[in-house]
Write a protein that holds these residues in place. Structure first.
Motif, mmCIF file in Angstrom:
data_model
loop_
_atom_site.group_PDB
_atom_site.id
_atom_site.type_symbol
_atom_site.label_atom_id
_atom_site.label_comp_id
_atom_site.label_asym_id
_atom_site.label_seq_id
_atom_site.Cartn_x
_atom_site.Cartn_y
_atom_site.Cartn_z
ATOM 1 N N TRP A 262 0.895 -1.151 0.000
ATOM 2 C CA TRP A 262 0.000 0.000 0.000
ATOM 3 C C TRP A 262 0.936 1.204 0.000
ATOM 4 O O TRP A 262 1.542 1.518 1.019
ATOM 5 C CB TRP A 262 -0.831 -0.055 1.272
ATOM 6 N N TYR A 263 1.129 1.846 -1.158
ATOM 7 C CA TYR A 263 2.123 2.913 -1.261
ATOM 8 C C TYR A 263 1.537 4.261 -0.870
ATOM 9 O O TYR A 263 0.606 4.754 -1.513
ATOM 10 C CB TYR A 263 2.693 2.972 -2.678
ATOM 11 N N ILE A 264 2.111 4.845 0.169
ATOM 12 C CA ILE A 264 1.664 6.141 0.682
ATOM 13 C C ILE A 264 2.756 7.161 0.387
ATOM 14 O O ILE A 264 3.955 6.883 0.525
ATOM 15 C CB ILE A 264 1.380 6.051 2.194
ATOM 16 N N THR A 265 2.348 8.364 -0.022
ATOM 17 C CA THR A 265 3.310 9.411 -0.366
ATOM 18 C C THR A 265 3.983 9.985 0.880
ATOM 19 O O THR A 265 3.540 9.755 2.012
ATOM 20 C CB THR A 265 2.613 10.554 -1.125
ATOM 21 N N ASN B 253 -0.511 4.395 -4.616
ATOM 22 C CA ASN B 253 -0.906 3.159 -5.281
ATOM 23 C C ASN B 253 -1.751 2.371 -4.286
ATOM 24 O O ASN B 253 -1.244 1.962 -3.250
ATOM 25 C CB ASN B 253 0.343 2.361 -5.674
ATOM 26 N N PRO B 254 -3.056 2.174 -4.572
ATOM 27 C CA PRO B 254 -3.918 1.528 -3.590
ATOM 28 C C PRO B 254 -3.389 0.169 -3.124
ATOM 29 O O PRO B 254 -3.456 -0.134 -1.951
ATOM 30 C CB PRO B 254 -5.252 1.389 -4.320
ATOM 31 N N GLY B 255 -2.827 -0.627 -4.028
ATOM 32 C CA GLY B 255 -2.247 -1.906 -3.619
ATOM 33 C C GLY B 255 -3.125 -2.626 -2.622
ATOM 34 O O GLY B 255 -4.343 -2.654 -2.747
ATOM 35 N N GLN B 256 -2.508 -3.169 -1.585
ATOM 36 C CA GLN B 256 -3.250 -3.805 -0.498
ATOM 37 C C GLN B 256 -2.996 -3.035 0.782
ATOM 38 O O GLN B 256 -1.858 -2.855 1.190
ATOM 39 C CB GLN B 256 -2.838 -5.266 -0.328
#
Length: 195
Positions: free
Chosen positions: A16-19, A53-56
């Protein structure tokens, strides 16, 4: 009895990609890497971040290139309970998320690296283009620390190698109970394993 410690790293799982966290009022922090420097910070005020990126969705992740640790409320409560003197918790709003999240700023920096037991140690050279890093470690493979030098900390960053986010066995076990993390745990105590 020797205490065991673990290096918290990005796991090889769907992420779960966070800025990079920024002030909620806009703009950017002067020092966006400040949450990984191993020292206490003044209250930065409201903070926000976006999901790149929403990812998981995960309960503990590293955000941005600065690798800012961000955890769910359950994860933050573990640090509040087990490491109240070793970490600050700063609330962060993640765009599109209703659940509470917190930046985990480890404030304890300890000179505890057992260089003789590390597999490979790389130092910054004296003529390195970044003179501010002189005397620090460029990278360490097979990191090992001396648990007797951790000063009772449950969360710490080693002096001269603050990249490493280290937690005690107690915190690791509690985090594993929460589960669904975007991180892995690499032992940094005990005998060196061969690669």
């Amino acid at each position: 009895m020797e205490r065991n410690f673990y290096w918290v790293n990005i796991a090889n799982v769907p992420q779960w990609y966070i800025t990079t966290p920024v002030p909620a009022s806009g703009g950017a922090f002067d020092e966006p890497w400040m949450f990984g420097e191993g020292h206490a910070l003044p209250d930065p005020g409201p903070i926000k971040a976006r999901v790149r990126n929403p990812g998981q969705k995960r309960t503990l992740v590293f955000a941005g290139v600065e690798r800012t640790p961000i955890g769910s409320e359950a994860v933050a409560n573990i640090f509040k309970m087990h490491a109240p003197n070793d970490a600050q918790l700063f609330p962060i709003t993640i765009e599109g998320e209703s659940e509470r999240h917190f930046i985990i700023n480890v404030t304890k920096t300890v000179d505890c690296i057992d260089e003789a037991k590390c597999r490979e140690v790389q130092h910054y050279a004296e003529d390195d283009p970044f003179p501010e890093y002189a005397g620090e470690y460029r990278w360490i493979y097979g990191l090992r620390i001396d648990p007797s030098k951790t000063e009772g900390a449950h969360a710490l960053r080693p002096t001269r190698f603050k990249t490493a986010f280290i937690v005690s066995e107690e915190i690791k076990a509690a985090l594993e109970q929460v589960g669904n993390m975007g991180v892995s745990f690499e032992s940094v105590t005990g005998p060196q394993r061969t690669p």
